[in-house]
Write a protein that holds these residues in place. Sequence first.
Motif, mmCIF file in Angstrom:
data_model
loop_
_atom_site.group_PDB
_atom_site.id
_atom_site.type_symbol
_atom_site.label_atom_id
_atom_site.label_comp_id
_atom_site.label_asym_id
_atom_site.label_seq_id
_atom_site.Cartn_x
_atom_site.Cartn_y
_atom_site.Cartn_z
ATOM 1 N N UNK A 319 0.847 -1.189 0.000
ATOM 2 C CA UNK A 319 0.000 0.000 0.000
ATOM 3 C C UNK A 319 0.882 1.238 0.000
ATOM 4 N N UNK A 320 0.312 2.356 -0.380
ATOM 5 C CA UNK A 320 0.950 3.625 -0.060
ATOM 6 C C UNK A 320 0.846 3.773 1.446
ATOM 7 N N UNK A 321 1.494 4.765 2.014
ATOM 8 C CA UNK A 321 1.501 4.920 3.468
ATOM 9 C C UNK A 321 0.086 4.842 4.051
ATOM 10 N N UNK A 322 -0.090 3.997 5.070
ATOM 11 C CA UNK A 322 -1.410 3.893 5.694
ATOM 12 C C UNK A 322 -1.450 4.742 6.973
ATOM 13 N N UNK A 323 -2.652 5.166 7.322
ATOM 14 C CA UNK A 323 -2.809 6.045 8.483
ATOM 15 C C UNK A 323 -2.788 5.312 9.812
ATOM 16 N N UNK A 324 -3.028 4.013 9.789
ATOM 17 C CA UNK A 324 -3.090 3.252 11.038
ATOM 18 C C UNK A 324 -1.704 2.890 11.533
ATOM 19 N N UNK A 325 -1.463 3.029 12.827
ATOM 20 C CA UNK A 325 -0.171 2.661 13.408
ATOM 21 C C UNK A 325 -0.165 1.200 13.834
ATOM 22 N N UNK A 326 1.020 0.661 14.077
ATOM 23 C CA UNK A 326 1.132 -0.706 14.595
ATOM 24 C C UNK A 326 2.467 -0.819 15.324
ATOM 25 N N UNK A 327 2.743 -2.002 15.848
ATOM 26 C CA UNK A 327 4.038 -2.201 16.504
ATOM 27 C C UNK A 327 5.192 -2.136 15.501
ATOM 28 N N UNK A 328 4.865 -2.275 14.206
ATOM 29 C CA UNK A 328 5.896 -2.104 13.177
ATOM 30 C C UNK A 328 6.470 -0.685 13.176
ATOM 31 N N UNK A 329 5.693 0.291 13.655
ATOM 32 C CA UNK A 329 6.220 1.664 13.744
ATOM 33 C C UNK A 329 7.447 1.717 14.655
ATOM 34 N N UNK A 330 7.393 0.977 15.769
ATOM 35 C CA UNK A 330 8.524 1.017 16.719
ATOM 36 C C UNK A 330 9.785 0.430 16.091
ATOM 37 N N UNK A 331 9.609 -0.691 15.371
ATOM 38 C CA UNK A 331 10.790 -1.396 14.863
ATOM 39 C C UNK A 331 11.364 -0.687 13.637
ATOM 40 N N UNK A 332 10.479 -0.175 12.763
ATOM 41 C CA UNK A 332 10.969 0.548 11.584
ATOM 42 C C UNK A 332 11.700 1.817 12.019
ATOM 43 N N UNK A 333 11.190 2.475 13.075
ATOM 44 C CA UNK A 333 11.825 3.705 13.554
ATOM 45 C C UNK A 333 13.217 3.419 14.123
ATOM 46 N N UNK A 334 13.471 2.172 14.530
ATOM 47 C CA UNK A 334 14.814 1.810 15.004
ATOM 48 C C UNK A 334 15.748 1.484 13.836
ATOM 49 N N UNK A 335 15.218 1.531 12.611
ATOM 50 C CA UNK A 335 16.047 1.271 11.441
ATOM 51 C C UNK A 335 16.120 -0.200 11.079
ATOM 52 N N UNK A 336 15.282 -1.044 11.703
ATOM 53 C CA UNK A 336 15.288 -2.470 11.381
ATOM 54 C C UNK A 336 14.285 -2.696 10.245
ATOM 55 N N UNK A 337 14.743 -3.245 9.108
ATOM 56 C CA UNK A 337 13.823 -3.445 7.980
ATOM 57 C C UNK A 337 12.584 -4.222 8.418
ATOM 58 N N UNK A 338 11.415 -3.649 8.182
ATOM 59 C CA UNK A 338 10.160 -4.181 8.708
ATOM 60 C C UNK A 338 9.138 -4.307 7.584
ATOM 61 N N UNK A 339 8.503 -5.453 7.525
ATOM 62 C CA UNK A 339 7.333 -5.615 6.643
ATOM 63 C C UNK A 339 6.128 -5.855 7.513
ATOM 64 N N UNK A 340 5.024 -5.219 7.163
ATOM 65 C CA UNK A 340 3.814 -5.293 7.986
ATOM 66 C C UNK A 340 2.645 -5.665 7.072
ATOM 67 N N UNK A 341 1.514 -5.962 7.690
ATOM 68 C CA UNK A 341 0.355 -6.329 6.879
ATOM 69 C C UNK A 341 0.507 -7.712 6.270
ATOM 70 N N UNK A 342 1.301 -8.557 6.901
ATOM 71 C CA UNK A 342 1.513 -9.918 6.379
ATOM 72 C C UNK A 342 0.418 -10.885 6.824
ATOM 73 N N UNK A 343 -0.560 -10.376 7.552
ATOM 74 C CA UNK A 343 -1.625 -11.231 8.077
ATOM 75 C C UNK A 343 -2.663 -11.593 7.033
#
Length: 376
Positions: A319-343
């Motif tokens: 998706x383009x940037x989504x408005x909803x936050x998740x725990x992926x915000x914490x990990x991506x902000x630490x610079x760790x490559x993160x993929x979300x929405x894999x559910x």
Amino acid sequence: MQHASIDVAAMIGGIQRWVETESPTQSTAAVNRMIDLVQSDVSGLPVKLERVPGRNGFADNLIVRNQAAGEGPGVLILSHIDTVHPIGTLAGPLPFRRDGDKLYGPGLFDMKGGAYLALEAFRQVANAGSAKLPVTYLFTPDEEVGSPTSRSLIEAEAKKARYVLVTEPARDGGKIVTARKGVGRFELKTIGVPAHSGARHQDGRSAIKEMARQVLAIEGLTDYARGVTTTVGMISGGTAPNVIPQYCHISVDLRVRDVAAGEEFEKKILGLEPFDPGIRVEVTGGMNRPPFEKSAAIDVLFRHAQAVARGIGFDLQHTEMTGGGSDGNFTAALGVPTLDGLGIDGDGAHTEWEHGLISSIEPRTRLMRGLLETLQ
Ligand SMILES: [Zn+2]
């Protein structure tokens, strides 16, 4: 690689057990029963378990480690097993049920369906010893209220990880998430001067009247072009119809695309001044989840997932940037490559028509398994 088959009927049964174990964030005992269930679903696997006792009224976290590939930096999978649906939703408006390709139930889409399919992939990989990297699976109890007690654990595990995979629901026909807005939360209180609304109107200073102006000022900060939104989502105040109100209270939600906007708008909201000098304004809060911005490393990880999906036979998009936050915000902000929405794919998160799509179970379980077996 020789794979165990994916038994969708058995997985639907597993998802049903999870969904029928209602687990609203605030019901500590219920969420712990859900954690018990996850724990029993990983029993017998070659894994190390660590159950971290809950605190501040929240339930436990559960860490499941498969170290067949060693103990170095590896893959961190994140799933929250709390839901927004109160106990009784299952017996009331949203029973577990199947209707064609749709599976309904509280938390089925957000995110028990996705957590269950990731766990199935994890189980198969752990049993086969086929992961290229160590895999840590962290189940958390409090995502739906902003992860107050799991955040430090998520960040500690993410710092040790090479990649993070988050099992939040898919979007818009199976898209995954590579960027999310940051989220701020604020509480604003206005304190006026009470007075009899008939006999002493002129002596009063209305906290509600002041708040009405504050609400318009806050909502006026919304700037779609910059991707900034502000929402006054809750309001309460006053004591009686015939009293000039002394107090009024609102809750504010802020969404931003980038760190700079987060700082700018946090400052604006925390710096709100009263319009009426006879009234006090108190503001607390700040940025809760930092923005999850799509870095070059996230793009590389996304392209890898796309190749894995192509091998399975589907076209994976983000998706383009989504408005909803998740725990992926914490990990991506630490610079760790993160993929979300894999559910699981589906629709209706947080509603009484929340559902997942049965047809998405198999391809997405294969995608998760493929990621665990190829990330290195
Ligand atoms: Zn969720």
